[in-house]
Enzyme design. Structure first.
Site, PDB file in Angstrom:
ATOM      1  N   ASP A  68      18.631 113.421  20.855  1.00  0.00           N
ATOM      2  CA  ASP A  68      19.196 111.534  21.172  1.00  0.00           C
ATOM      3  C   ASP A  68      17.728 110.512  20.685  1.00  0.00           C
ATOM      4  O   ASP A  68      18.971 110.095  20.025  1.00  0.00           O
ATOM      5  CB  ASP A  68      18.368 111.590  23.070  1.00  0.00           C
ATOM      6  CG  ASP A  68      20.001 112.306  23.814  1.00  0.00           C
ATOM      7  OD1 ASP A  68      19.510 113.716  23.606  1.00  0.00           O
ATOM      8  OD2 ASP A  68      20.733 111.906  24.783  1.00  0.00           O
ATOM      9  N   LYS A  78      19.577 108.770  14.369  1.00  0.00           N
ATOM     10  CA  LYS A  78      18.311 108.915  16.004  1.00  0.00           C
ATOM     11  C   LYS A  78      17.212 108.869  15.531  1.00  0.00           C
ATOM     12  O   LYS A  78      16.230 109.221  16.413  1.00  0.00           O
ATOM     13  CB  LYS A  78      18.924 110.355  15.789  1.00  0.00           C
ATOM     14  CG  LYS A  78      20.539 110.413  16.581  1.00  0.00           C
ATOM     15  CD  LYS A  78      21.087 111.335  16.996  1.00  0.00           C
ATOM     16  CE  LYS A  78      22.481 111.825  17.229  1.00  0.00           C
ATOM     17  NZ  LYS A  78      22.837 112.496  17.359  1.00  0.00           N
ATOM     18  N   ASN A 132      15.367 114.594  23.757  1.00  0.00           N
ATOM     19  CA  ASN A 132      16.625 116.259  23.767  1.00  0.00           C
ATOM     20  C   ASN A 132      16.422 116.122  25.311  1.00  0.00           C
ATOM     21  O   ASN A 132      15.769 116.065  25.857  1.00  0.00           O
ATOM     22  CB  ASN A 132      16.741 116.503  23.437  1.00  0.00           C
ATOM     23  CG  ASN A 132      18.424 117.326  22.399  1.00  0.00           C
ATOM     24  OD1 ASN A 132      18.845 116.093  22.442  1.00  0.00           O
ATOM     25  ND2 ASN A 132      18.373 118.659  23.859  1.00  0.00           N
ATOM     26  N   ARG A 153      28.972 110.301  26.603  1.00  0.00           N
ATOM     27  CA  ARG A 153      27.872 110.793  26.213  1.00  0.00           C
ATOM     28  C   ARG A 153      28.188 111.462  25.229  1.00  0.00           C
ATOM     29  O   ARG A 153      28.996 112.221  24.077  1.00  0.00           O
ATOM     30  CB  ARG A 153      28.356 111.641  27.401  1.00  0.00           C
ATOM     31  CG  ARG A 153      28.827 112.688  27.451  1.00  0.00           C
ATOM     32  CD  ARG A 153      28.498 114.090  28.060  1.00  0.00           C
ATOM     33  NE  ARG A 153      27.200 114.425  27.036  1.00  0.00           N
ATOM     34  CZ  ARG A 153      27.844 115.637  26.414  1.00  0.00           C
ATOM     35  NH1 ARG A 153      29.228 115.571  25.755  1.00  0.00           N
ATOM     36  NH2 ARG A 153      26.656 115.251  25.473  1.00  0.00           N
ATOM     37  N   GLY A 154      26.882 112.015  24.655  1.00  0.00           N
ATOM     38  CA  GLY A 154      26.292 112.570  23.741  1.00  0.00           C
ATOM     39  C   GLY A 154      25.680 111.580  22.415  1.00  0.00           C
ATOM     40  O   GLY A 154      26.448 110.368  22.261  1.00  0.00           O
ATOM     41  N   CYS A 169      22.803 121.825  26.161  1.00  0.00           N
ATOM     42  CA  CYS A 169      23.284 121.374  26.332  1.00  0.00           C
ATOM     43  C   CYS A 169      24.818 121.385  25.368  1.00  0.00           C
ATOM     44  O   CYS A 169      25.422 121.792  25.722  1.00  0.00           O
ATOM     45  CB  CYS A 169      22.546 119.828  26.267  1.00  0.00           C
ATOM     46  SG  CYS A 169      23.375 118.291  26.896  1.00  0.00           S
TER      47      CYS A 169
HETATM   48  P1  RI2 Z   1      25.169 114.684  19.483  1.00  0.00           P
HETATM   49  C1  RI2 Z   1      23.247 114.473  24.718  1.00  0.00           C
HETATM   50  O1  RI2 Z   1      22.452 113.808  25.806  1.00  0.00           O
HETATM   51  C2  RI2 Z   1      22.282 115.955  24.686  1.00  0.00           C
HETATM   52  O2  RI2 Z   1      21.449 115.577  24.720  1.00  0.00           O
HETATM   53  C3  RI2 Z   1      22.639 115.991  22.815  1.00  0.00           C
HETATM   54  O3  RI2 Z   1      21.593 116.981  22.920  1.00  0.00           O
HETATM   55  C4  RI2 Z   1      21.867 114.645  22.423  1.00  0.00           C
HETATM   56  O4  RI2 Z   1      23.402 113.539  23.540  1.00  0.00           O
HETATM   57  C5  RI2 Z   1      22.911 114.756  20.839  1.00  0.00           C
HETATM   58  O5  RI2 Z   1      23.900 114.770  21.398  1.00  0.00           O
HETATM   59  P2  RI2 Z   1      23.397 113.108  26.823  1.00  0.00           P
HETATM   60  O6  RI2 Z   1      24.580 112.222  26.259  1.00  0.00           O
HETATM   61  O7  RI2 Z   1      24.699 113.052  19.302  1.00  0.00           O
HETATM   62  O8  RI2 Z   1      25.038 114.736  27.452  1.00  0.00           O
HETATM   63  O9  RI2 Z   1      24.860 116.186  18.602  1.00  0.00           O
HETATM   64  O10 RI2 Z   1      23.441 113.178  28.099  1.00  0.00           O
HETATM   65  O11 RI2 Z   1      26.470 115.207  20.406  1.00  0.00           O
END
Ligand code: RI2
Length: 306
Positions: A196, A232, A206, A18-19, A127
């Site tokens: 996101d 992004k 986000n 995730r992320g 988050c």
């Molecule tokens: P980075 C995550 O979504 C959060 O919304 C976070 O802010 C965003 O992705 C960006 O994450 P999820 O995968 O790319 O937890 O900055 O649903 O790590």
């Protein structure tokens, strides 16, 4: 279908991966694995299998355009080659370049964003964003004295990951529940969140609850920063496409039998924050205003309004 494609798509779908940045690199690496292990030499079959792989990956999580950009960057030119081997080499090179640039962008964002944290600051984050955490950790490495409030971020509680990462880095960190945001904002100086997707008109898509942080920050005159690599930025929104806000299973919100069967559960996992509530977007190209997104999008993706 290729096992690496299916395995990666399921890991992204289940949020084992995730992320937004990580899922983009996972998509690119899956295509690299697909290309490396593809056995056939028939170009038509390869292209059909490649299209199926592309669609499987893109369907795994609909909101973060980073996944789409990571996949498209890896596939650039791959459907136009004259042989399977040429396509394979192109995908390998594209995928490696995307992943390298993605990590380099994160390092640059950490250095740029850390300059916005001063001694004595109180910082809030939401988050678990590797970009926001990277900025905070870099400021700490530079010896700056500040403290962080991190939201729990229900229902998935990614805030637990954030406070663990920051505590391990030695940062003065406090976990708060999401409904404490407006109260704690009164004692906050700056907010750093991830992204996101960023739309062509500078809105931030986000984790759900981000718009509440932005609204509370706006009311309290607290600086609100979105931290995002330019992959992004969503070129589709240039032409008016809406960003799909993913809704996930109710089991992430309630336990079986916890509520009457007649009760519905609405579980959107992202929201949209208008550009007006964003002081700056911290990117690898520098700190930009939300209004600058269009120009960078055209420069990066070559999209021009027809
Ligand atoms: P980075 C995550 O979504 C959060 O919304 C976070 O802010 C965003 O992705 C960006 O994450 P999820 O995968 O790319 O937890 O900055 O649903 O790590």
């Amino acid at each position: 279908m290729s096992s690496i494609i299916d395995t990666t798509a399921e890991s992204i779908r289940s949020m084992e991966i995730r992320g937004a940045g990580r899922i983009a690199r996972a998509g690119a690496e899956a295509l690299r694995g697909f290309a490396e292990t593809y056995a056939g030499n028939d170009l038509a079959s390869f292209r059909a299998d490649l299209k199926a792989a592309e669609q499987t990956l893109l369907a795994s999580r609909p909101t973060a355009v980073s996944l789409w950009n990571g996949v498209q960057s890896s596939l650039k030119g791959a459907y136009k080659t004259e042989s399977v081997d040429a396509a394979r080499e192109l995908i390998l090179a594209n995928s490696r370049q995307f992943c390298k640039r993605s990590l380099e962008a994160g390092d640059m964002i950490a250095r740029i964003g850390a300059k916005r944290i001063c001694d004595g600051d109180t910082v809030m984050t939401h988050c678990n964003s590797s970009m926001a955490v990277g900025i905070i950790e870099e400021a700490h490495r530079q010896g700056k004295e500040f403290k962080v409030y991190a939201t729990e971020s229900r229902p998935w509680r990614q805030g637990i990951i954030t406070v663990t990462q920051l505590a391990e880095a030695g940062v003065d960190t406090t976990l708060i529940i999401d409904s404490a945001v407006r109260s704690v904002m009164k004692r906050t100086d700056k907010v750093f969140v991830g992204a996101d997707t960023v739309t062509s008109h500078g809105a931030l898509i986000n984790k759900i609850g981000t718009s509440q942080l932005a609204l509370a920050a706006h009311e309290a005159r607290v600086q609100f920063y979105a931290c995002a690599e330019t992959y992004k930025f969503s070129p589709m929104t240039l032409y008016g496409d809406m960003v799909t806000i993913e809704e996930r299973d109710i089991s992430e919100v309630v336990r079986p039998g916890e509520i009457p069967a007649s009760v519905k559960v609405f579980n959107p996992v992202f929201d949209s924050t208008p550009a007006a509530y964003i002081d700056a977007i911290i990117t690898e190209m520098g700190m930009i205003s939300p209004g600058s997104v269009y120009g960078i999008m055209v420069e990066q993706f070559g999209y021009k309004e027809e």
